[in-house]
Design an enzyme around this catalytic site. Structure first.
Site, PDB file in Angstrom:
ATOM      1  N   HIS A  41       1.476 -16.734  -7.019  1.00 17.38           N
ATOM      2  CA  HIS A  41       1.812 -16.141  -8.308  1.00 17.38           C
ATOM      3  C   HIS A  41       0.826 -15.020  -8.619  1.00 17.38           C
ATOM      4  O   HIS A  41      -0.222 -14.920  -7.999  1.00 17.38           O
ATOM      5  CB  HIS A  41       1.809 -17.187  -9.429  1.00 17.38           C
ATOM      6  CG  HIS A  41       0.451 -17.695  -9.785  1.00 17.38           C
ATOM      7  ND1 HIS A  41      -0.183 -18.687  -9.068  1.00 17.38           N
ATOM      8  CD2 HIS A  41      -0.409 -17.327 -10.768  1.00 17.38           C
ATOM      9  CE1 HIS A  41      -1.364 -18.927  -9.600  1.00 17.38           C
ATOM     10  NE2 HIS A  41      -1.532 -18.113 -10.633  1.00 17.38           N
TER      11      HIS A  41
ATOM     12  N   HIS B 220      -2.621  -1.770  -7.155  1.00 18.25           N
ATOM     13  CA  HIS B 220      -1.386  -1.916  -7.910  1.00 18.25           C
ATOM     14  C   HIS B 220      -0.567  -3.053  -7.317  1.00 18.25           C
ATOM     15  O   HIS B 220      -0.867  -3.552  -6.245  1.00 18.25           O
ATOM     16  CB  HIS B 220      -0.585  -0.612  -7.918  1.00 18.25           C
ATOM     17  CG  HIS B 220      -0.079  -0.184  -6.579  1.00 18.25           C
ATOM     18  ND1 HIS B 220      -0.876   0.420  -5.632  1.00 18.25           N
ATOM     19  CD2 HIS B 220       1.154  -0.269  -6.023  1.00 18.25           C
ATOM     20  CE1 HIS B 220      -0.161   0.682  -4.555  1.00 18.25           C
ATOM     21  NE2 HIS B 220       1.080   0.278  -4.763  1.00 18.25           N
TER      22      HIS B 220
ATOM     23  N   GLU C 216       4.678  -0.775  -9.029  1.00 20.76           N
ATOM     24  CA  GLU C 216       5.524   0.041  -8.160  1.00 20.76           C
ATOM     25  C   GLU C 216       6.789  -0.738  -7.870  1.00 20.76           C
ATOM     26  O   GLU C 216       6.755  -1.956  -7.713  1.00 20.76           O
ATOM     27  CB  GLU C 216       4.769   0.320  -6.855  1.00 20.76           C
ATOM     28  CG  GLU C 216       5.576   0.986  -5.764  1.00 20.76           C
ATOM     29  CD  GLU C 216       4.825   1.048  -4.429  1.00 20.76           C
ATOM     30  OE1 GLU C 216       5.414   1.613  -3.481  1.00 20.76           O
ATOM     31  OE2 GLU C 216       3.701   0.530  -4.317  1.00 20.76           O
TER      32      GLU C 216
END
Length: 146
Positions: free
Chosen positions: A10, A68, A113
């Site tokens: 997670h 990211h 993204e």
């Protein structure tokens, strides 16, 4: 065999406002809401569990580095989702990677993204990066295999 990790369980992201972040991840990115409580929520994005956790120390602007989170998108959904994301979020980087990507910020400045991934498509996807070796599963490919 050496003990190792075998996947991503997670991701937890700190945020300032439960409703604002929940709306973004649900309505803009299409995550399925699995649980909501006063200070957070669990969402599902494919096989990934995403935890949104309210935190009074949440960032107020994006980190300056390239770190990211990239979400996979089915080919048939990419164009529509990219248009929705760019209409609702700040784009933080122009795509110069292999494959289609849209780089954007969530409401708390986390760099995200959406990407049509190529890592599973073999060594040719990385030819332009000067990769000297590509490893997939138990095997590897030398540059001559490109």
């Amino acid at each position: 065999m050496k003990a190792r990790i075998n996947g991503l369980n997670h991701v937890t992201l700190a945020f300032a406002d439960v409703e604002r972040s929940l709306a973004f991840y649900r309505d803009v990115l299409g995550c399925a809401v699995r649980a909501v409580w006063a200070d957070g929520a669990y969402l599902e994005a494919g096989s990934l569990w995403l935890c949104l956790s309210r935190d009074e120390n949440t960032r107020s602007s994006p980190h300056l580095d390239y770190s990211h989170i990239a979400f996979s998108v089915p080919d048939v959904d990419y164009v529509a989702l990219s248009k929705r994301v760019t209409a609702e979020a700040i784009v933080w980087k122009e795509n110069k990677s292999e494959g289609a990507s849209t780089y954007f910020l969530d409401p708390d400045g986390h760099k995200l993204e959406i990407h049509l991934g190529l890592i599973g498509k073999g060594p040719a996807a990385f030819r332009h990066r000067g990769v000297t070796e590509f490893r997939a599963g138990a095997g590897s490919y030398a540059t001559t295999g490109f």
